[in-house]
Design a protein around this motif. Structure first.
Motif, PDB file in Angstrom:
ATOM      1  N   UNK A 128       0.855  -1.202   0.000  1.00 11.81           N
ATOM      2  CA  UNK A 128       0.000   0.000   0.000  1.00 11.81           C
ATOM      3  C   UNK A 128       0.887   1.247   0.000  1.00 11.81           C
ATOM      4  N   UNK A 129       0.561   2.206  -0.817  1.00  9.82           N
ATOM      5  CA  UNK A 129       1.266   3.496  -0.814  1.00  9.82           C
ATOM      6  C   UNK A 129       0.747   4.285   0.376  1.00  9.82           C
ATOM      7  N   UNK A 130       1.634   4.641   1.317  1.00 16.06           N
ATOM      8  CA  UNK A 130       1.170   5.285   2.549  1.00 16.06           C
ATOM      9  C   UNK A 130       1.816   6.645   2.801  1.00 16.06           C
ATOM     10  N   UNK A 131       2.656   7.089   1.879  1.00 14.70           N
ATOM     11  CA  UNK A 131       3.168   8.459   1.987  1.00 14.70           C
ATOM     12  C   UNK A 131       3.183   9.059   0.582  1.00 14.70           C
ATOM     13  N   UNK A 132       3.147  10.387   0.469  1.00 12.17           N
ATOM     14  CA  UNK A 132       3.291  10.987  -0.858  1.00 12.17           C
ATOM     15  C   UNK A 132       4.643  10.608  -1.448  1.00 12.17           C
TER      16      UNK A 132
END
Ligand code: MGD
Ligand code: MGD
Ligand code: SF4
Ligand code: MO
Length: 726
Positions: free
Chosen positions: A108-112
């Protein structure tokens, strides 16, 4: 109180701990909380003992299930179907039962993220929200100063929520004056055809299919794509109903039907005309219904008489006897219902075919019974959603101007176009949310080339590093349905739903609406509507005149109050209440052959003799869930189903790696030789991520960008190919 649902409506039960029992609240622009229970209890979701939160499935699926999400110690431990919600009946499909696995996925992408590699490479570095938003706003401002139409939003139905799809995002792009997006990639051919005929996207209530005596499952594979409808069809079958599948592929559904017509892709209009021919010839007509509720029947009658079943049998590649038998069944069984779905409209003539098929129940008067008629989409019943006017605020368009419109289905060509009239400015920036166009849009070769342009500024709001995100300048981490508010209508039933956040956003994720709210502030948009919270938008999405807001808040869903058999006595939502045969600008519907076929393009058909369709895989949802290990394991690998005769003619064995190709490109996958495919047709099951493909592509490498006859939609299943052993 409604009468059609019996006991399940008798006693509203409060499920969520913050269930609201007061009068529905209304609100004005700029509010941040409308749920007094939340405000009072300070019930920020995310901690404490086990609790159950009421949600809604966000996916592009006709079933729009009501969810019960169990949270323990701030973590979702179970996503289940709501047993009290009639269409859900406590059951979810395999995919969404794994929604927690998808949400807590390690990738999962969890930071910009900011791109550090080449476009498409997928190399990024984490950046702060402030840095990302400042830079994005600065880039968009600079482009907008030249011409805001050079900025294009690109979105579809990753979530169908009224807030997280085109809620705050639409406000943002309207205020900016960006290009408008024509959202045609799925349903606009059939949808526009239905509107041209009946005035709106309306039809039977899905639950009444259980009482039908004959069900035509036309261009649909509900065991894969609408499992709750399949359950109703099974009930009907147990009560003695006959089930018929009309589908080139021998799907799981087709296998379980009494009769399967494996017609050639794109020949449905011819089949419908031949059915009409037989209804006329045998006098299986409801003359009274036709006279009172249909405009233009004589012209349609004349056309249908040109289509004896022999002619359709040749066009459809079907045994004559099957067409004759289907006509007899349809003409003599009452009540008879058609579950039409979008699979059959992804060809050049898809719009005309839908216009013909949806008129069939008028010929026999099937609409007179609540278990007769047709369902393609129910979305037009949701008149009270305040989506356009309030959620999306088209009035924010600068000076009331209407910017140009980009068709999402031709994004490949449009990204490669220079500034020119009438196209307008070159596309300089794309903001993608709820969609994975590099995988799902037709003719990927061009789509990829467009996304790879160095002079294109691309922002992608995503959960994962999809093929599209790999091409972004910035990837912004979006919340999943477990983490945000939303309101949902449905296109396969008539219940409105509410989704409450079950947990706090993971990592630094923010909802789409919040991201556009923050961007709006940085762009200097000061209208009060940009301060509306997600919760205010979700709770305000429906008009209390149509949706029982107390039920929506308490149970998470509310049924629209609609007549049982809506068109028993005509009354279609057209100008004069009558169904339309000869629609303005469209004429009397007719069979329209494919863009690519022996009849239209004989030279091409000589080189590429196989028709390819690319219907959904059971364990994926378009290109979503492809990266969920348990679901990918079930699909194993990208497959091309082939009939044994077509395989033998090419020396291809079951399980062999094959090269599928045409002038647009090639796609490597594994051959699945067997009875699923009819002769002359191959089935390339979709939609895999390109980067997971055997040679970095997927089926859309082969599809083209030519549009349907009605609705400006792609014709994914109108595609000629050749196959050879790799
Ligand atoms: N598991 C799963 N469920 C899904 C999806 C998914 O990807 N996976 N996608 C969702 C989405 S976005 C949508 S739009 C709906 C789609 O829902 P449907 O449109 O109902 O899609 P399918 O159920 O796959 O049915 C398409 C069927 O049409 C058949 N078909 C192809 N060409 C023709 C033709 O020319 N004529 C006829 N008669 N049949 C044809 C295909 O073989 C396939 O079996 O499903 C939704 N549900
Ligand atoms: N060859 C071929 N191509 C097809 C089809 C076919 O049958 N054959 N089917 C077509 C059809 S019917 C459709 S509808 C389109 C579907 O095309 P899309 O609508 O693009 O659907 P998905 O591929 O599921 O991609 C949705 C993306 O949205 C992301 N997403 C989900 N929820 C959220 C959210 O809350 N916020 C943000 N920011 N992102 C979110 C998901 O992670 C996912 O990557 O594909 C079309 N393409
Ligand atoms: S994808 Fe469809 S069947 Fe599965 S949970 Fe969502 S609405 Fe229900
Ligand atoms: Mo779709």
């Amino acid at each position: 109180m409604r009468t059609d649902e019996g006991a399940s409506y008798a006693a509203p039960r409060v499920i969520a701990p913050w269930g609201f029992a007061g009068p529905p609240l209304w609100h004005s622009d700029g509010m941040t909380t409308a749920d007094p229970a939340i405000a009072a209890a300070g019930a920020a979701p995310g901690s404490g003992a086990s609790r159950v939160v009421q949600g809604a499935c966000p996916h592009d699926c006709p079933d729009t299930c009501a969810l019960r999400i169990t949270v323990q110690d701030g973590r979702v431990v179970r996503v289940a179907g709501d047993p009290d919600h009639p269409p859900t009946g406590g059951v979810l499909c395999t995919k969404v039962s794994r929604y927690a696995e998808r949400s807590y996925h390690p990738e999962r992408v969890l930071t910009p993220l900011r791109r550090v590699g080449r476009k498409g490479e997928g190399r990024f570095e984490p950046v702060s929200w402030d840095a990302a938003l400042d830079e994005i706003a600065a880039r968009l401002k600079a482009i907008a100063a030249r011409d805001p139409q050079a900025i294009v939003p690109y979105s579809y139905a990753g979530t169908m929520g009224l807030v997280q799809a085109e809620g705050m995002a639409a406000r943002f792009f309207h205020r900016l004056g960006a290009s408008l997006l024509d959202r045609t990639i799925c349903a606009s051919a059939g949808g526009d055809a239905l509107v041209a005929t009946y005035g709106a996207k309306v039809g039977m209530h899905v639950q009444h299919f259980a009482e039908s005596r004959l069900i035509l499952i036309w261009g649909s594979n509900p065991i894969t794509s609408s499992v709750h409808f399949w359950n109703l069809a099974q009930q009907a079958k147990r009560n003695g109903a006959t089930l018929v599948a009309i589908d080139p592929r021998r799907t799981d559904t087709a296998e379980k039907c009494h009769l399967h017509l494996a017609l050639r892709p794109g020949s449905d209009g011819a089949l419908a005309l031949a059915l009409m021919h037989e209804l006329i010839r045998h006098e299986w007509l409801d003359h009274d219904y036709l006279a009172r509720h249909v405009n233009g029947w004589p012209a349609l009658r004349e056309r249908a008489l040109q289509w004896p079943p022999e002619r359709a049998a040749a066009v459809c590649g079907l045994p004559l006897q099957q067409i004759v038998e289907l006509a007899r069944l349809y003409g003599t069984t009452k009540p008879a219902a058609i579950r039409l779905n979008y699979g059959m409209q992804r060809v050049r003539g898809g719009g005309n075919a839908v216009r013909l098929i949806v008129l069939l129940p008028c010929l026999t008067g099937a609409w007179r019974h609540r278990a007769g008629g047709l369902l393609l989409s129910s979305s037009g019943w949701f008149l009270g959603r305040r989506r356009d006017a309030w959620l999306q605020r088209p009035d924010l368009l600068p000076g009331g101007r209407r910017p140009r419109t980009i068709n999402m289905s031709t994004i490949g060509d449009d990204l490669l176009r220079e500034a020119s009239p009438p196209f307008g400015p070159k596309i300089e920036a794309l903001v993608v949310y709820n969609s994975n166009p590099v995988a799902v849009a037709p003719e990927s070769g061009k789509v990829v080339a467009g996304f790879a342009r160095d002079d294109l500024f691309t922002v992608v709001l995503e959960h994962f590093l999809t093929d599209t995100a790999d091409h972004a300048d910035f990837v912004l981490p979006a919340t999943t349905q477990l983490e945000h508010w939303d309101a949902h209508s449905a296109y396969g039933h008539t219940w409105a739903l509410l989704n409450r956040p079950a947990i706090e956003p993971l990592g630094q994720a923010k909802s789409n609406a919040e991201i556009f709210r923050l961007l709006a502030a940085r762009m200097g948009f000061t209208e009060p509507c940009f301060a509306d919270s997600d919760e205010v938008m979700a709770l305000g999405a429906y008009d209390p005149a149509q949706v029982d807001l107390a039920s929506l808040r308490e149970r998470g869903w509310a049924k629209l109050e609609l007549p049982e058999a809506p068109f028993a006595d005509g009354g279609f939502p057209t100008a004069d209440g009558r169904a339309v045969v000869d629609a303005p600008g469209l004429g009397v519907p007719d069979f329209v052959p494919n863009h690519e076929c022996a009849e239209t393009t004989p030279a091409l058909a000589a080189r590429y003799p196989l028709q390819m369709i690319s219907p959904p895989a059971r364990h994926f949802l378009n290109s979503s869930f492809v990266n969920v290990a348990s679901l990918r394991a079930a699909e194993r690998e990208p497959l091309l189903e082939m009939h044994p005769a077509d395989a033998a003619a090419r020396g291809i064995a079951d399980g062999a790696t094959v090269r599928v190709f045409n002038d647009r490109g090639e796609y490597l996958c594994k051959a699945a030789v067997g009875a699923r495919a009819r002769p002359g047709v191959v089935n390339g099951l979709g939609v895999w991520w390109r980067k997971d493909g055997l040679a970095g592509s997927n089926v859309n490498q082969l599809t083209h960008q030519r549009l349907t006859d009605i609705g400006r939609a792609p014709s994914f299943y109108d595609c000629l190919v050749e196959v050879e052993a790799a």
